[in-house]
Write a protein that holds these residues in place. Structure first.
Motif, PDB file in Angstrom:
ATOM      1  N   LEU A 181       0.807  -1.142   0.100  1.00 14.26           N
ATOM      2  CA  LEU A 181       0.070   0.025   0.069  1.00 14.26           C
ATOM      3  C   LEU A 181       0.776   1.230  -0.027  1.00 14.26           C
ATOM      4  CD1 LEU A 181      -2.708  -1.281   2.538  1.00 14.26           C
ATOM      5  CD2 LEU A 181      -2.835  -1.037  -0.140  1.00 14.26           C
ATOM      6  N   THR A 182       2.101   1.127   0.207  1.00 17.70           N
ATOM      7  CA  THR A 182       2.771   2.548   0.332  1.00 17.70           C
ATOM      8  C   THR A 182       4.382   2.292  -0.380  1.00 17.70           C
ATOM      9  OG1 THR A 182       4.298   1.920   2.464  1.00 17.70           O
ATOM     10  CG2 THR A 182       2.004   2.867   2.648  1.00 17.70           C
ATOM     11  N   PHE A 183       4.626   0.751  -0.821  1.00 21.71           N
ATOM     12  CA  PHE A 183       5.784   0.473  -1.260  1.00 21.71           C
ATOM     13  C   PHE A 183       7.060   0.828  -0.566  1.00 21.71           C
ATOM     14  CE2 PHE A 183       5.341   0.650  -6.618  1.00 21.71           C
ATOM     15  CZ  PHE A 183       4.446  -0.372  -6.266  1.00 21.71           C
ATOM     16  N   LYS A 184       6.780   0.907   1.063  1.00 22.73           N
ATOM     17  CA  LYS A 184       7.599   0.901   1.968  1.00 22.73           C
ATOM     18  C   LYS A 184       7.240   0.118   3.179  1.00 22.73           C
ATOM     19  CE  LYS A 184       9.142   5.772   0.853  1.00 22.73           C
ATOM     20  NZ  LYS A 184       8.890   7.264   1.271  1.00 22.73           N
ATOM     21  N   ALA A 185       8.126  -0.299   4.087  1.00 26.15           N
ATOM     22  CA  ALA A 185       7.766  -1.012   5.351  1.00 26.15           C
ATOM     23  C   ALA A 185       7.480  -0.005   6.418  1.00 26.15           C
ATOM     24  CB  ALA A 185       8.842  -2.102   5.479  1.00 26.15           C
ATOM     25  N   GLY A 209       0.142   6.235  -2.188  1.00 20.77           N
ATOM     26  CA  GLY A 209       0.389   5.018  -2.754  1.00 20.77           C
ATOM     27  C   GLY A 209      -0.886   4.094  -2.775  1.00 20.77           C
ATOM     28  N   LEU A 210      -1.852   4.441  -2.124  1.00 19.75           N
ATOM     29  CA  LEU A 210      -2.754   3.635  -1.853  1.00 19.75           C
ATOM     30  C   LEU A 210      -3.765   3.162  -2.859  1.00 19.75           C
ATOM     31  CD1 LEU A 210      -4.798   2.398   0.552  1.00 19.75           C
ATOM     32  CD2 LEU A 210      -6.012   4.441   0.556  1.00 19.75           C
ATOM     33  N   GLU A 211      -4.241   3.808  -3.805  1.00 22.64           N
ATOM     34  CA  GLU A 211      -4.859   3.214  -4.954  1.00 22.64           C
ATOM     35  C   GLU A 211      -4.341   2.243  -5.684  1.00 22.64           C
ATOM     36  OE1 GLU A 211      -8.149   3.092  -5.280  1.00 22.64           O
ATOM     37  OE2 GLU A 211      -8.257   4.210  -3.364  1.00 22.64           O
ATOM     38  N   ILE A 233       7.842 -11.628  -1.730  1.00 20.33           N
ATOM     39  CA  ILE A 233       8.521 -11.783  -2.894  1.00 20.33           C
ATOM     40  C   ILE A 233       8.259 -10.931  -4.257  1.00 20.33           C
ATOM     41  CG2 ILE A 233       9.845 -13.265  -4.167  1.00 20.33           C
ATOM     42  CD1 ILE A 233       9.710 -15.436  -2.278  1.00 20.33           C
ATOM     43  N   LEU A 234       6.788 -11.271  -4.374  1.00 18.81           N
ATOM     44  CA  LEU A 234       6.435 -10.345  -5.501  1.00 18.81           C
ATOM     45  C   LEU A 234       6.421  -8.862  -5.194  1.00 18.81           C
ATOM     46  CD1 LEU A 234       5.145 -10.419  -8.369  1.00 18.81           C
ATOM     47  CD2 LEU A 234       2.922 -10.823  -7.085  1.00 18.81           C
ATOM     48  N   ILE A 235       5.986  -8.239  -4.197  1.00 18.06           N
ATOM     49  CA  ILE A 235       5.846  -6.722  -3.918  1.00 18.06           C
ATOM     50  C   ILE A 235       7.247  -6.451  -3.790  1.00 18.06           C
ATOM     51  CG2 ILE A 235       5.728  -6.996  -1.543  1.00 18.06           C
ATOM     52  CD1 ILE A 235       4.287  -4.309  -3.858  1.00 18.06           C
ATOM     53  N   ASP A 236       8.361  -7.119  -3.340  1.00 18.12           N
ATOM     54  CA  ASP A 236       9.506  -6.860  -3.149  1.00 18.12           C
ATOM     55  C   ASP A 236      10.238  -6.647  -4.550  1.00 18.12           C
ATOM     56  OD1 ASP A 236       9.582  -6.633  -0.260  1.00 18.12           O
ATOM     57  OD2 ASP A 236      10.530  -8.496  -0.305  1.00 18.12           O
ATOM     58  N   ILE A 238       8.390  -5.868  -7.548  1.00 18.21           N
ATOM     59  CA  ILE A 238       7.795  -4.471  -8.061  1.00 18.21           C
ATOM     60  C   ILE A 238       8.255  -3.474  -7.424  1.00 18.21           C
ATOM     61  CG2 ILE A 238       5.690  -3.573  -7.943  1.00 18.21           C
ATOM     62  CD1 ILE A 238       4.115  -6.117  -8.101  1.00 18.21           C
ATOM     63  N   ILE A 239       8.831  -3.286  -6.167  1.00 12.43           N
ATOM     64  CA  ILE A 239       9.241  -2.003  -5.334  1.00 12.43           C
ATOM     65  C   ILE A 239      10.544  -1.789  -6.018  1.00 12.43           C
ATOM     66  CG2 ILE A 239      10.098  -1.022  -3.387  1.00 12.43           C
ATOM     67  CD1 ILE A 239       7.733  -2.532  -1.893  1.00 12.43           C
ATOM     68  N   TYR A 240      11.257  -3.013  -6.332  1.00 10.42           N
ATOM     69  CA  TYR A 240      12.546  -2.878  -6.841  1.00 10.42           C
ATOM     70  C   TYR A 240      12.599  -2.129  -8.235  1.00 10.42           C
ATOM     71  CZ  TYR A 240      16.917  -4.029  -9.165  1.00 10.42           C
ATOM     72  OH  TYR A 240      18.123  -4.042 -10.035  1.00 10.42           O
ATOM     73  N   LYS A 241      11.414  -2.686  -8.971  1.00  5.23           N
ATOM     74  CA  LYS A 241      11.231  -1.940 -10.551  1.00  5.23           C
ATOM     75  C   LYS A 241      10.892  -0.461 -10.310  1.00  5.23           C
ATOM     76  CE  LYS A 241      11.945  -3.890 -13.496  1.00  5.23           C
ATOM     77  NZ  LYS A 241      13.439  -4.349 -14.290  1.00  5.23           N
ATOM     78  N   TYR A 242      10.198  -0.254  -9.197  1.00  9.17           N
ATOM     79  CA  TYR A 242       9.698   1.179  -9.024  1.00  9.17           C
ATOM     80  C   TYR A 242      10.842   2.194  -8.560  1.00  9.17           C
ATOM     81  CZ  TYR A 242       7.233   5.130  -7.418  1.00  9.17           C
ATOM     82  OH  TYR A 242       6.698   6.600  -7.218  1.00  9.17           O
ATOM     83  N   ASP A 243      11.569   1.530  -7.814  1.00  8.36           N
ATOM     84  CA  ASP A 243      12.870   2.304  -7.295  1.00  8.36           C
ATOM     85  C   ASP A 243      13.729   2.511  -8.239  1.00  8.36           C
ATOM     86  OD1 ASP A 243      11.709   2.627  -4.783  1.00  8.36           O
ATOM     87  OD2 ASP A 243      12.927   1.073  -3.781  1.00  8.36           O
ATOM     88  N   ASN A 244      14.058   1.664  -9.274  1.00 11.03           N
ATOM     89  CA  ASN A 244      14.938   1.898 -10.349  1.00 11.03           C
ATOM     90  C   ASN A 244      14.206   2.449 -11.847  1.00 11.03           C
ATOM     91  OD1 ASN A 244      17.658   0.377  -9.627  1.00 11.03           O
ATOM     92  ND2 ASN A 244      15.923  -0.638  -8.641  1.00 11.03           N
ATOM     93  N   THR A 245      13.069   2.800 -11.603  1.00 17.54           N
ATOM     94  CA  THR A 245      12.520   3.748 -12.545  1.00 17.54           C
ATOM     95  C   THR A 245      12.801   5.169 -12.449  1.00 17.54           C
ATOM     96  OG1 THR A 245      10.777   1.776 -12.783  1.00 17.54           O
ATOM     97  CG2 THR A 245      10.228   4.173 -13.770  1.00 17.54           C
TER      98      THR A 245
END
Length: 301
Positions: A181-185, A209-211, A233-236, A238-245
């Motif tokens: 929901l936030t791309f962070k922990a 990042g909620l929606e 694993i999946l969300i980690d 996805i977050i990696y791809k976002y952070d590297n965009t």
């Protein structure tokens, strides 16, 4: 029922009293209930359950529900209820053992008495009592903190907290819910503990990042089981791809990731679902990451 006096449930029932719980309190865990049934059957009740008057709980803005039916207790009927602050699993176990008596011979029947005691410090707000009882003496898991945070702030508009609780109620860990929901922990025990004390930190009000998170979870469900989605694993990845965009690509990242997840074939999804780590070799996480990265390369190409 008098203050500072231990009484039996049977005596209260004869007076027309019923048992309730706070709607935001923990979900029952079947394993714990069964363990309590075994313990009660062998040892009986060793300590009383802690209760407060339902009227007091409602007056403090807490939602009270009938323990058996789950129906919300209205203010005009609250005088007939006592609210469990702890021992929810023990009470459920007690009720099940009594119900099982119909199938038992007389000598094998459960004859335990459920005993209750008012909370001794009546000056504490009930939400604070709940926190002290369940956190200090019987540690919560992280998801329980989210439920406690919502229960403490029933009238606050906190859509992110509501979304976290929706996932926690589906057995997501607090960390996994926060990441989706936030791309962070960062929605951790500290943030939820503050909310339980009436302090809403900025992290809990930020719905940027909620929606996005809700959309990606729904798309992920098209190919992956809830177990895989919860595993982080999946969300980690996805977050990696976002952070590297790059910044110029972040605005349409969600749309692009949605298309990618939808385009994963059933065969590739099955491979990811069944991936297992190898002793002395790649971990399950690394195998899944390699596969997702390969699929992403094909998707972009």
């Amino acid at each position: 029922m008098k203050k500072n006096e231990i009484v039996t449930l049977n005596s209260l029932v004869s007076e027309g009293k019923k048992i309730a719980c706070l709607s935001g309190n923990r979900n029952l865990d079947e394993k714990i209930v069964k363990a309590k049934m075994k313990s009660l059957g062998e040892c009986g009740h060793l300590v009383p359950a802690i209760v407060v008057d339902a009227t007091d709980a409602i007056n403090q803005g807490l939602e009270v529900v009938d323990f058996t039916t789950g129906n919300v207790v209205r203010k005009e009927e609250a005088m007939n209820y006592l609210v469990l602050l702890d021992a929810n699993h023990r009470y459920e176990a007690h009720c099940r053992l009594l119900a099982d008596n119909e199938k038992r011979d007389e000598q094998d029947r459960y004859k335990g008495e459920f005993k209750l005691l008012y909370a001794l410090n009546t000056e504490l707000p009930i939400a604070k009592m709940l926190s002290a009882i369940n956190i200090d003496t019987n540690p919560w898991n992280n998801g329980d903190y989210a439920k406690g945070a919502r229960m403490r702030n029933p009238n606050e508009e906190l859509p992110l907290l509501d979304a976290v609780n929706d996932l926690v109620n589906k057995r997501f860990s607090l960390t996994a819910a926060s990441k989706w929901l936030t791309f962070k922990a960062n929605l951790d025990k500290k943030v939820m503990s503050c909310a339980m004390n009436g302090i809403i930190l900025p992290e809990l009000r930020n719905i940027t990042g909620l929606e996005r998170g809700k959309r990606l979870i729904e798309v992920a469900k098209e190919h992956f089981t809830e177990k895989t989605i919860k595993s982080r694993i999946l969300i980690d990845w996805i977050i990696y791809k976002y952070d590297n965009t790059g910044d110029d690509g972040k605005s349409d990242f969600t749309d692009k990731m949605e298309r990618f997840l939808r385009n994963i074939s059933n065969e590739d999804a099955d491979y990811i679902e069944k991936a297992k780590g190898k002793t002395g070799g790649d971990t399950r996480e690394s195998i899944i990451n390699q596969k997702l990265t390969e699929l992403w390369g094909n998707f972009e190409g």
